[in-house]
Design a protein around this motif. Structure first.
Motif, PDB file in Angstrom:
ATOM      1  N   HIS A  72      47.538  48.688  41.489  1.00 14.52           N
ATOM      2  CA  HIS A  72      48.603  47.734  41.151  1.00 14.52           C
ATOM      3  C   HIS A  72      49.942  48.428  40.918  1.00 14.52           C
ATOM      4  N   ASP A 147      42.240  44.037  37.424  1.00 15.04           N
ATOM      5  CA  ASP A 147      41.022  43.914  38.230  1.00 15.04           C
ATOM      6  C   ASP A 147      39.731  43.934  37.415  1.00 15.04           C
ATOM      7  N   HIS A 212      43.797  38.261  39.924  1.00 14.87           N
ATOM      8  CA  HIS A 212      43.242  37.586  41.105  1.00 14.87           C
ATOM      9  C   HIS A 212      42.351  36.416  40.681  1.00 14.87           C
TER      10      HIS A 212
HETATM   11 FE   LIG Z   1      43.856  43.964  42.137  1.00 16.24          FE
END
Ligand SMILES: [Fe+2]
Length: 235
Positions: A72, A147, A212
Motif C-alpha cells: 500500500h 489487508d 478492500h
Molecule cells: Fe491491499
C-alpha cells in the motif's frame, strides 16, 4: 472521480478507488484522519488529482502521508507531489521494495509523538509475504487496516465474475472477512503474529475500516478474532 465520504463526523473520511491487481479488478480505500489540531493523516493514499486535492485541503492541513502496508504505497509519489510539505511515513520493508521512493520516516511498533495521543499503532510481525502497520483511532474507537481483513461478498458493489471466481472458488473468502490470501499462505512465525494480533485485539475498537471490501461496522472484535483464528490458535 474519487469521492470523499465522511465516515466519522469531523474526524475520518474515506475514498474508494479502483485497483487492478494480479488480473483482478477490485477497489481499494484511502482513509484520511484529522487530528485535533487540524493536521491530516493520509492513510494508504490514492492518486491525488486536482479536484481531490482541493477537497482534502478543505478538511485541514495535509501533514502526514502514510504507506501502511507492504502493498500500500503505490500512490505515495502522487500524494507527495500534491502535498510537498507533508511528511511521508512508510511501513518497514517498503524502502527495499521501492528504493527510489522518497520518504521521511519508517513506521515502528509505537506511534510517533506526531500522533501518539490520538492514534496508536502495531507492526504486525511473523508474516512472510505481506505485512502492515495497524492503526487505532482512539476517539472514534476505529481500527484501520489495509489487508489484515478483506471483506468482499454479496454486499460489495461492482464485483465482476473474475473477482467472484477467485474469492468463492479459490480463496473461499466470499462473504467471509479474512486476511488477504498472501497472509493466509504466509504465516511464518505464528507466535510472533499472535503477539501482534493480540495487541490489536486489546484496543477498544468497535468498527474496522479496511482497504478492500465492506468496512466492518458491527461485531468488529468478534469478526477480527474469527478472521485471525489461524494465527491466534496456539501451536
Ligand atoms: Fe491491499
Amino acid at each position: 472521480m474519487t469521492d470523499l465520504v465522511e465516515h466519522t463526523p469531523g474526524a475520518i473520511w474515506i475514498a474508494d478507488y479502483p485497483v487492478h491487481y494480479a488480473g483482478i479488478d477490485l477497489t481499494a480505500r484511502m482513509t484520511i484522519i484529522r487530528l485535533k489540531d487540524g493536521r491530516l493523516l493520509l492513510h494508504s493514499p490514492c492518486e491525488i488529482n486536482g479536484a481531490l486535492k482541493e477537497k482534502i485541503e478543505a478538511l485541514g492541513t495535509p501533514a502526514f502521508i502514510v504507506a501502511p502496508g507492504s502493498y500500500h504505497y503505490f500512490h505515495v509519489p502522487s500524494a507527495q507531489a500534491a502535498f510537498p510539505d507533508a511528511e511521508t511515513w512508510i511501513c518497514p520493508g517498503v524502502e527495499r521494495k521501492r528504493p527510489e521512493m522518497e520518504f521521511d520516516w519508517i513506521l515502528s511498533d509505537h506511534a510517533p509523538d506526531a500522533w501518539a495521543g490520538e492514534i496508536e499503532q502495531v507492526l504486525v510481525r511473523g508474516t512472510r509475504l505481506i505485512w502492515e502497520v495497524a492503526f487505532f483511532h482512539k476517539a472514534s474507537k476505529t481500527l484501520i487496516l489495509v489487508d489484515l481483513i478483506e471483506n468482499i461478498g454479496d454486499a460489495t458493489p461492482n464485483t465482476d465474475w473474475q473477482l467472484k471466481f477467485w474469492w468463492k472458488a479459490v480463496f473461499h473468502m466470499w462473504n467471509k472477512p479474512r486476511p488477504a490470501p498472501e497472509y493466509q499462505i504466509g504465516w511464518k512465525d505464528k507466535a510472533a503474529a499472535r503477539t501482534s494480533l493480540t495487541r490489536i485485539l486489546e484496543w477498544d475498537f468497535i468498527r474496522i475500516i479496511i482497504a478492500h471490501g465492506e468496512n466492518i461496522e458491527n461485531d468488529a472484535k468478534q469478526t477480527a478474532r474469527q478472521a485471525w483464528a489461524t494465527p491466534l490458535a496456539e501451536g
